[in-house]
Design a protein around this motif. Structure first.
Motif, PDB file in Angstrom:
ATOM      1  N   VAL A   1       0.877  -1.164   0.000  1.00 56.56           N
ATOM      2  CA  VAL A   1       0.000   0.000   0.000  1.00 56.56           C
ATOM      3  C   VAL A   1       0.916   1.216   0.000  1.00 56.56           C
ATOM      4  O   VAL A   1       1.746   1.372   0.892  1.00 56.56           O
ATOM      5  CB  VAL A   1      -0.939   0.008   1.237  1.00 56.56           C
ATOM      6  CG1 VAL A   1      -1.778   1.276   1.252  1.00 56.56           C
ATOM      7  CG2 VAL A   1      -1.828  -1.229   1.242  1.00 56.56           C
TER       8      VAL A   1
ATOM      9  N   GLU B   1       1.421   5.605  -0.998  1.00 59.76           N
ATOM     10  CA  GLU B   1       0.666   6.859  -0.911  1.00 59.76           C
ATOM     11  C   GLU B   1       1.508   7.999  -1.472  1.00 59.76           C
ATOM     12  O   GLU B   1       2.728   8.030  -1.280  1.00 59.76           O
ATOM     13  CB  GLU B   1       0.345   7.097   0.570  1.00 59.76           C
ATOM     14  CG  GLU B   1      -0.415   8.353   0.868  1.00 59.76           C
ATOM     15  CD  GLU B   1      -0.736   8.443   2.361  1.00 59.76           C
ATOM     16  OE1 GLU B   1      -1.529   7.633   2.857  1.00 59.76           O
ATOM     17  OE2 GLU B   1      -0.160   9.336   3.008  1.00 59.76           O
TER      18      GLU B   1
ATOM     19  N   THR C   1       1.283  12.459  -2.120  1.00 57.52           N
ATOM     20  CA  THR C   1       0.566  13.721  -1.938  1.00 57.52           C
ATOM     21  C   THR C   1       0.844  14.639  -3.117  1.00 57.52           C
ATOM     22  O   THR C   1       1.995  15.000  -3.383  1.00 57.52           O
ATOM     23  CB  THR C   1       0.999  14.405  -0.626  1.00 57.52           C
ATOM     24  OG1 THR C   1       0.719  13.513   0.461  1.00 57.52           O
ATOM     25  CG2 THR C   1       0.271  15.716  -0.417  1.00 57.52           C
TER      26      THR C   1
ATOM     27  N   THR D   1      -7.748   2.732  -5.213  1.00 60.94           N
ATOM     28  CA  THR D   1      -7.210   4.065  -4.914  1.00 60.94           C
ATOM     29  C   THR D   1      -8.176   4.799  -3.996  1.00 60.94           C
ATOM     30  O   THR D   1      -9.365   4.890  -4.289  1.00 60.94           O
ATOM     31  CB  THR D   1      -7.003   4.874  -6.210  1.00 60.94           C
ATOM     32  OG1 THR D   1      -6.225   4.097  -7.119  1.00 60.94           O
ATOM     33  CG2 THR D   1      -6.316   6.194  -5.931  1.00 60.94           C
TER      34      THR D   1
ATOM     35  N   LYS E   1      -3.941   7.200  -2.021  1.00 63.32           N
ATOM     36  CA  LYS E   1      -3.447   5.982  -1.370  1.00 63.32           C
ATOM     37  C   LYS E   1      -3.823   4.821  -2.281  1.00 63.32           C
ATOM     38  O   LYS E   1      -4.999   4.662  -2.635  1.00 63.32           O
ATOM     39  CB  LYS E   1      -4.093   5.852   0.006  1.00 63.32           C
ATOM     40  CG  LYS E   1      -3.541   4.745   0.857  1.00 63.32           C
ATOM     41  CD  LYS E   1      -4.189   4.814   2.244  1.00 63.32           C
ATOM     42  CE  LYS E   1      -3.514   3.905   3.226  1.00 63.32           C
ATOM     43  NZ  LYS E   1      -4.130   4.022   4.561  1.00 63.32           N
ATOM     44  N   TYR E   2      -2.816   4.024  -2.655  1.00 61.39           N
ATOM     45  CA  TYR E   2      -3.032   2.945  -3.619  1.00 61.39           C
ATOM     46  C   TYR E   2      -2.708   1.599  -2.993  1.00 61.39           C
ATOM     47  O   TYR E   2      -1.630   1.395  -2.446  1.00 61.39           O
ATOM     48  CB  TYR E   2      -2.143   3.170  -4.852  1.00 61.39           C
ATOM     49  CG  TYR E   2      -2.271   2.086  -5.887  1.00 61.39           C
ATOM     50  CD1 TYR E   2      -3.410   1.999  -6.677  1.00 61.39           C
ATOM     51  CD2 TYR E   2      -1.266   1.154  -6.072  1.00 61.39           C
ATOM     52  CE1 TYR E   2      -3.537   0.994  -7.632  1.00 61.39           C
ATOM     53  CE2 TYR E   2      -1.386   0.150  -7.026  1.00 61.39           C
ATOM     54  CZ  TYR E   2      -2.521   0.082  -7.790  1.00 61.39           C
ATOM     55  OH  TYR E   2      -2.649  -0.913  -8.729  1.00 61.39           O
ATOM     56  N   ASN E   3      -3.658   0.647  -3.106  1.00 66.19           N
ATOM     57  CA  ASN E   3      -3.499  -0.708  -2.586  1.00 66.19           C
ATOM     58  C   ASN E   3      -3.305  -1.648  -3.779  1.00 66.19           C
ATOM     59  O   ASN E   3      -4.202  -1.814  -4.599  1.00 66.19           O
ATOM     60  CB  ASN E   3      -4.732  -1.114  -1.779  1.00 66.19           C
ATOM     61  CG  ASN E   3      -4.578  -2.460  -1.122  1.00 66.19           C
ATOM     62  OD1 ASN E   3      -3.693  -3.246  -1.456  1.00 66.19           O
ATOM     63  ND2 ASN E   3      -5.448  -2.745  -0.171  1.00 66.19           N
TER      64      ASN E   3
END
Length: 147
Positions: free
Chosen positions: A58, A60, A62, A85, A105-107
């Motif tokens: 996971v 992330e 910004t 996402t 945030k990407y899993n």
């Protein structure tokens, strides 16, 4: 000869008088960025690449944006292309000249290979703006048992 010199002198005076009556030309200064009337969103980057990650990670990032307009900017909503996402964003109005953020945030669970995901930001500035996250997901290596 005197007549020729006198003629040139009169012509020079007439030309000088005509030039003196023209308005002075303003020299162009360095180009200046003029703020858009109303709110305007400008991201510092349009894409972020996580590089190689392992399946199940996971991650992330910004994204930072600036209100380059003349009125407060409000993010109304942020759309993503899949449930992998999760977005978060600055909820309060961003004043002209100030910055805000959109966090992605990407899993990577259940995914493999090259991935590109769009994040669409809707605000009161008009047209939606898209930023992208990219990555290459590698298969998780089975842990070897030691005897």
């Amino acid at each position: 000869m005197k007549k020729i010199i006198l003629s040139f002198a009169i012509a020079a005076l007439a030309a000088g008088g005509a030039v003196a009556q023209q308005q002075p030309v303003r020299q162009a200064s360095a180009p200046q960025v003029q703020a858009k009337t109303g709110p305007a969103i400008t991201f510092t980057e349009s894409e972020f690449n996580f590089g190689d990650i392992t399946q199940g990670d996971v991650v992330e990032h910004t994204f930072t944006f600036k209100n380059t307009g003349t009125q407060p900017l409000v993010i109304e909503r942020v759309d993503v292309t899949c449930g992998c996402t999760t977005p978060a964003w600055t909820k309060e109005p961003v004043m002209p000249g100030k910055t805000g953020t959109v966090v992605a945030k990407y899993n990577s669970a259940g995914r493999l290979g090259q991935q590109s995901k769009a994040i669409t930001v809707h605000s009161n500035s008009g047209e939606p703006v898209q930023v992208y996250i990219k990555t290459n997901i590698k298969e998780k290596q089975a842990s070897s048992a030691k005897n």
